[in-house]
Design a protein around this motif. Structure first.
Motif, mmCIF file in Angstrom:
data_model
loop_
_atom_site.group_PDB
_atom_site.id
_atom_site.type_symbol
_atom_site.label_atom_id
_atom_site.label_comp_id
_atom_site.label_asym_id
_atom_site.label_seq_id
_atom_site.Cartn_x
_atom_site.Cartn_y
_atom_site.Cartn_z
ATOM 1 N N MET A 203 0.827 -1.205 0.000
ATOM 2 C CA MET A 203 0.000 0.000 0.000
ATOM 3 C C MET A 203 0.861 1.255 0.000
ATOM 4 O O MET A 203 1.815 1.359 0.776
ATOM 5 C CB MET A 203 -0.936 0.005 1.218
ATOM 6 N N SER A 204 0.499 2.205 -0.872
ATOM 7 C CA SER A 204 1.170 3.503 -0.931
ATOM 8 C C SER A 204 0.167 4.588 -0.574
ATOM 9 O O SER A 204 -1.029 4.458 -0.862
ATOM 10 C CB SER A 204 1.731 3.749 -2.333
ATOM 11 N N PHE A 205 0.668 5.691 0.022
ATOM 12 C CA PHE A 205 -0.193 6.739 0.547
ATOM 13 C C PHE A 205 0.287 8.123 0.124
ATOM 14 O O PHE A 205 1.435 8.294 -0.273
ATOM 15 C CB PHE A 205 -0.228 6.674 2.083
ATOM 16 N N GLU A 206 -0.595 9.095 0.265
ATOM 17 C CA GLU A 206 -0.228 10.485 -0.028
ATOM 18 C C GLU A 206 0.675 11.057 1.045
ATOM 19 O O GLU A 206 1.558 11.849 0.767
ATOM 20 C CB GLU A 206 -1.487 11.362 -0.118
ATOM 21 N N ASP A 207 0.409 10.671 2.300
ATOM 22 C CA ASP A 207 1.000 11.407 3.419
ATOM 23 C C ASP A 207 1.801 10.546 4.389
ATOM 24 O O ASP A 207 2.065 10.956 5.506
ATOM 25 C CB ASP A 207 -0.105 12.129 4.195
ATOM 26 N N GLN A 208 2.176 9.341 3.978
ATOM 27 C CA GLN A 208 3.008 8.514 4.840
ATOM 28 C C GLN A 208 3.767 7.512 3.990
ATOM 29 O O GLN A 208 3.409 7.270 2.834
ATOM 30 C CB GLN A 208 2.161 7.796 5.893
ATOM 31 N N PRO A 209 4.828 6.922 4.545
ATOM 32 C CA PRO A 209 5.631 5.966 3.775
ATOM 33 C C PRO A 209 4.810 4.727 3.405
ATOM 34 O O PRO A 209 3.804 4.425 4.046
ATOM 35 C CB PRO A 209 6.761 5.603 4.749
ATOM 36 N N PRO A 210 5.232 3.991 2.379
ATOM 37 C CA PRO A 210 4.515 2.781 1.989
ATOM 38 C C PRO A 210 4.570 1.721 3.079
ATOM 39 O O PRO A 210 5.516 1.664 3.879
ATOM 40 C CB PRO A 210 5.246 2.332 0.719
ATOM 41 N N LEU A 211 3.532 0.873 3.102
ATOM 42 C CA LEU A 211 3.435 -0.215 4.067
ATOM 43 C C LEU A 211 3.123 -1.513 3.332
ATOM 44 O O LEU A 211 2.719 -1.496 2.174
ATOM 45 C CB LEU A 211 2.327 0.065 5.095
#
Length: 264
Positions: A203-211
């Motif tokens: 999962m990739s996000f706008e406001d945090q590192p990928p998980l």
């Protein structure tokens, strides 16, 4: 969930003359998080609600009337479920079953009916509803971007009967042909490859590192270590390079549906 809470938050923010970004700065949150709450995609934590009440001078209203999350998922998956709703890109790998966000109602019910210990019909209904609610992230035509890498076994194993299986596969065909989801099949002929240990979601996000989230039998884990996430991304990319193209994958899925004796 009902979005009365999010609507009221938005109303109070606008009355205060604040943009989402301005409220985020005052409440020590991110703008994206504020947007998710206002849209009803996420329930704030008690601490989030306390800070929002303070920032908007709303007493304890937002803290007192936090909506209850009526969801039914395995305890180990709850953190991943919440993250899934915030991601801007999701890359799935499935070894046994179709990924949850791509499941049809009848296929989901067939999968969940295999639970042990067995669940009641009422509990199965709750689990199915939650799973279908997760799939609503695909209602947005653009975000999140979704890729699905499926072991061929996912398509060959008949779950719920031939009609249910054909319906499920055609659902993925339609998503792939519309461009909403990329689906790639890992054929048996590849042999052993990097992801055979179990399910994986990146999962990739706008406001945090990928998980990353990995799952085995009765266990699941969210990975936030940059080194681990990078390693899992590399394994996914390597496996994807050996998979069938989108066009070839769709052709295989249609052929399997034809073999099931039921087309669209």
């Amino acid at each position: 969930m009902s979005n009365n809470y999010g609507d009221w938050l938005k109303e109070q923010r606008e009355v205060a003359g604040l943009t989402q970004q301005q409220l985020a700065e005052v409440a020590v949150m991110t703008r994206t998080h504020i947007a998710h709450i206002e849209a009803g995609r996420r329930v704030p934590s008690k601490e989030d609600a306390r800070r929002l009440d303070k920032a908007l001078n709303t007493g304890n209203v937002l803290s007192r009337f936090l909506p209850q999350q009526d969801v039914a998922v395995a305890d180990y998956f709850e953190a991943a479920r919440q993250l899934e709703q915030q991601a801007v890109m999701i890359r799935e790998f499935a070894l046994s079953f179709v990924p949850g966000i791509l499941q049809t109602e009848r296929y989901a019910r067939a999968v969940l009916s295999t639970s042990f210990p067995p669940v009641s019909e009422e509990e199965c209904d709750r689990l199915v509803v939650t799973r279908l609610e997760r799939s609503k992230i695909l209602d947005d035509p653009v975000t999140p971007v979704v890729w699905a890498l499926l072991d061929e076994a996912v398509l060959r194993r008949v779950v719920g009967g031939r009609e249910v299986m054909a319906e499920q596969i055609m659902h993925m065909v339609r998503l792939a042909e519309s461009g909403r989801v990329r689906v790639h099949v890992m054929p048996y002929g590849v042999g052993a490859y990097q992801l055979l240990q179990g399910l994986l979601t990146l999962m990739s996000f706008e406001d945090q590192p990928p998980l990353a989230y990995s799952e085995g039998v009765q266990v699941g884990k969210v990975h936030d270590s940059p080194a681990v996430v990078t390693r899992l991304h590399g394994a996914y990319d390597l496996a994807l390079s050996d998979a069938l193209s989108l066009k070839e994958s769709v052709a295989m899925m249609k052929a399997i549906v034809k073999d099931c004796g039921s087309c669209d």
